[in-house]
Design an enzyme around this catalytic site. Structure first.
Site, short mmCIF file in Angstrom:
data_model
loop_
_atom_site.label_atom_id
_atom_site.label_comp_id
_atom_site.label_asym_id
_atom_site.label_seq_id
_atom_site.Cartn_x
_atom_site.Cartn_y
_atom_site.Cartn_z
N SER A 226 0.83 -1.19 0.00
CA SER A 226 0.00 0.00 0.00
C SER A 226 0.87 1.25 0.00
O SER A 226 1.71 1.42 -0.88
CB SER A 226 -0.97 -0.04 1.20
OG SER A 226 -1.99 0.90 1.06
N ASP B 184 -5.92 -3.61 -2.60
CA ASP B 184 -4.84 -3.33 -1.65
C ASP B 184 -4.28 -4.60 -1.00
O ASP B 184 -5.02 -5.40 -0.43
CB ASP B 184 -5.39 -2.41 -0.56
CG ASP B 184 -4.32 -1.77 0.29
OD1 ASP B 184 -3.33 -2.45 0.60
OD2 ASP B 184 -4.49 -0.60 0.65
#
Length: 346
Positions: free
Chosen positions: A68, A205
């Site tokens: 991320s 993600d």
């Protein structure tokens, strides 16, 4: 960009590449956390200013893993961006990506109603910022070995983007860096996933399963190279990981009480990854640095609170771990393998 990860899995054990006996293998692992990545960026900036002597920070690590927001930093380091450039991403672009949190009862209610059927943030600002920073650069252009977790939908499938530092990593080096960054940072409910139109897959993600990518990096290192646990040294940087808490009543309740259970999952996977690495390597071979107390409770989209607290928290952590951090920067590492990217002039 897309490959059928399960269909492409090896049916035999990966052939390990040689590594000098007794030579350390240094891993830098960077957690996810949205705008809280400013903590990581500021800590690394202090390291670069103090220890690197003008050399790229990435040249002191044999592998960099990031999930991320940590994945965005890892990609930047791989291209030898300065830490000043990385900090400026959070300062300049972060405000657009993470707009002010609404104040007042009615503004909050309007946002909650919109969030019920849409993502909390507009992905367009993030895409614009990533394209501007990474331009047309490909993953294979990274000077460092990179490991960047994500996962794919609609049929859940783990995806780990890797540079071509092993012969088995055939495809990812051709992926535009901005797409890798966008894939690993598409936090569910916050940002729309990245669609791969040709395959119908959607990248989400990597923080859902590997917000702390340290074990992903360790497994990659151990299966790619002929090294022992005793050779591995890890610097793992978190962004603040406050435990998810429920009352006894809510813990025994249903869906509504557990609507934010993803926070619990991310806390547990982050904490467990660190514990596993320390069990395998020994606590003296894994330096874990992250904010604590009030700094650990900042929400991943709270730009104002992050910038008011985390830069100072990073400076405090640097001073606290100054000696231990310095050991990672005593010698630079050798250039990585380029099994395919060099063939295309990357």
């Amino acid at each position: 960009m897309f490959t059928d990860r399960r269909a492409s899995s090896l049916v035999t054990r990966r052939i390990k590449q040689p590594w000098p006996e007794g030579q350390p293998f240094k891993i830098l692992s960077l957690d996810g956390g949205g705008i809280k990545g400013i903590f990581t960026a500021e800590l690394l900036r202090k390291c670069e200013q103090t220890f690197c002597g003008g050399k790229p920070l990435a040249s002191y690590f044999d592998m960099i893993a990031g999930t991320s927001t940590g994945g965005i930093i890892a990609l930047g380091l791989g291209l030898h961006f300065t830490t000043d450039e990385i900090v400026s991403f959070y300062e300049r672009d972060g405000r657009k990506i993470f707009p002010p949190i609404p104040t007042g009862k009615w503004n909050k209610l309007r946002q909650l109603l919109r969030w019920a059927s849409n993502t909390k943030l507009q992905h367009g600002e993030l895409e614009k910022a990533l394209k501007s920073r990474f331009q047309g650069r490909l993953l294979g252009e990274s000077h460092a070995r990179l490991v960047v977790p994500a996962f794919m939908m609609p049929k859940t499938e783990i995806a780990v983007f890797k540079t071509d530092h092993h012969r088995d990593f055939l495809n990812d080096h051709l992926t535009p860096m901005w797409k890798v960054a966008r894939s690993t940072s598409a936090a569910p409910t916050f940002l729309k996933g990245l669609e791969h139109e040709e395959s119908g897959k959607i990248f989400i993600d990597g923080g859902v399963w590997a917000n702390n990518p340290v074990m992903v990096a360790l497994v990659d290192a151990m299966t790619d190279y002929n090294i022992s646990f005793e050779q591995i040294e890890v610097l793992s940087i978190g962004t603040g990981n406050a435990p998810f808490e429920l009352s006894k009543k809510d813990a025994l309740a249903g869906l509504i009480a557990w609507r934010e259970a993803i926070k619990a999952a991310m806390f547990l996977t982050t904490d467990n990854a660190t514990a596993q690495v320390k069990l395998l390597l020994g606590p003296d071979r894994c330096l874990r640095i992250e904010p604590d107390e009030a700094a650990a409770t900042i929400d991943m989209d709270d730009y104002d609170r992050a910038f008011s607290i985390l830069p100072n928290a990073a400076l405090q952590r640097f001073e606290q771990h100054h000696e231990a951090l310095g050991k990672f920067f005593e010698v630079t590492t050798s250039p990585r393998e380029r099994h395919y990217s060099h063939q295309r002039g990357q």
